[in-house]
Design a protein around this motif. Structure first.
Motif, PDB file in Angstrom:
ATOM      1  N   ILE A  44       3.072  -2.185   8.844  1.00 36.27           N
ATOM      2  CA  ILE A  44       3.898  -1.329   7.994  1.00 36.27           C
ATOM      3  C   ILE A  44       4.820  -2.180   7.125  1.00 36.27           C
ATOM      4  O   ILE A  44       5.407  -3.152   7.596  1.00 36.27           O
ATOM      5  N   ARG A  63       8.915   0.610   4.168  1.00 36.35           N
ATOM      6  CA  ARG A  63       9.290   1.901   4.757  1.00 36.35           C
ATOM      7  C   ARG A  63      10.636   2.335   4.198  1.00 36.35           C
ATOM      8  O   ARG A  63      11.587   1.566   4.200  1.00 36.35           O
ATOM      9  N   ALA A  97       0.947   0.928   4.467  1.00 35.55           N
ATOM     10  CA  ALA A  97       0.327   0.485   5.717  1.00 35.55           C
ATOM     11  C   ALA A  97      -0.974  -0.246   5.434  1.00 35.55           C
ATOM     12  O   ALA A  97      -1.828   0.260   4.713  1.00 35.55           O
TER      13      ALA A  97
END
Length: 128
Positions: free
Chosen positions: A64, A67, A83
């Protein structure tokens, strides 16, 4: 899970996806989930869980980045992220980059994913 932060829940979700942990996925996903796949298919909770249960989804990498957590109210948070995912889908190996949007709602003192969307990120040089 009711006292966990969204960031903690996102990591719990990531681990559950990597391990196809049905109990954790069941707890994190709302029964009335509305999810739009990168193919345009609109999915629900049972379809998502069945894909993990049956082995249709097997993730070996789920990294990831980017974010961002966007609180909209005391009971609604939108998370966007990038991702890098590798694994198997329908017995076919894949390695792709996706952009996710997830809507987390707090109901009955519990945060769950109620809606979301995933789009595949296609490199510009392959769009010709």
């Amino acid at each position: 899970m009711e006292n966990d932060s969204i960031e903690d829940l996102e990591e719990t979700l990531r681990q559950a996806m990597l391990n196809s942990d049905l109990a954790v996925l069941d707890a994190l996903i709302a029964d009335d989930l509305v999810w739009t796949m990168h193919t345009g298919f609109v999915s629900n909770k049972e379809s998502d869980l069945e894909a993990h249960r049956s082995g249709i989804f097997r993730f070996t990498k789920l990294d990831i980045s980017d974010r961002q957590i966007h609180p909209f109210s005391d009971d609604c948070v939108v998370v966007t992220l990038k991702a890098e995912i590798e694994g198997m889908i329908n017995a076919q190996e894949f390695s792709e980059v996706y952009r996710f949007t997830r809507v987390w709602l707090q109901r009955n003192n519990r945060w769950q994913i109620a809606a979301g969307h995933v789009s595949q990120i296609v490199p510009l040089d392959s769009q010709s």
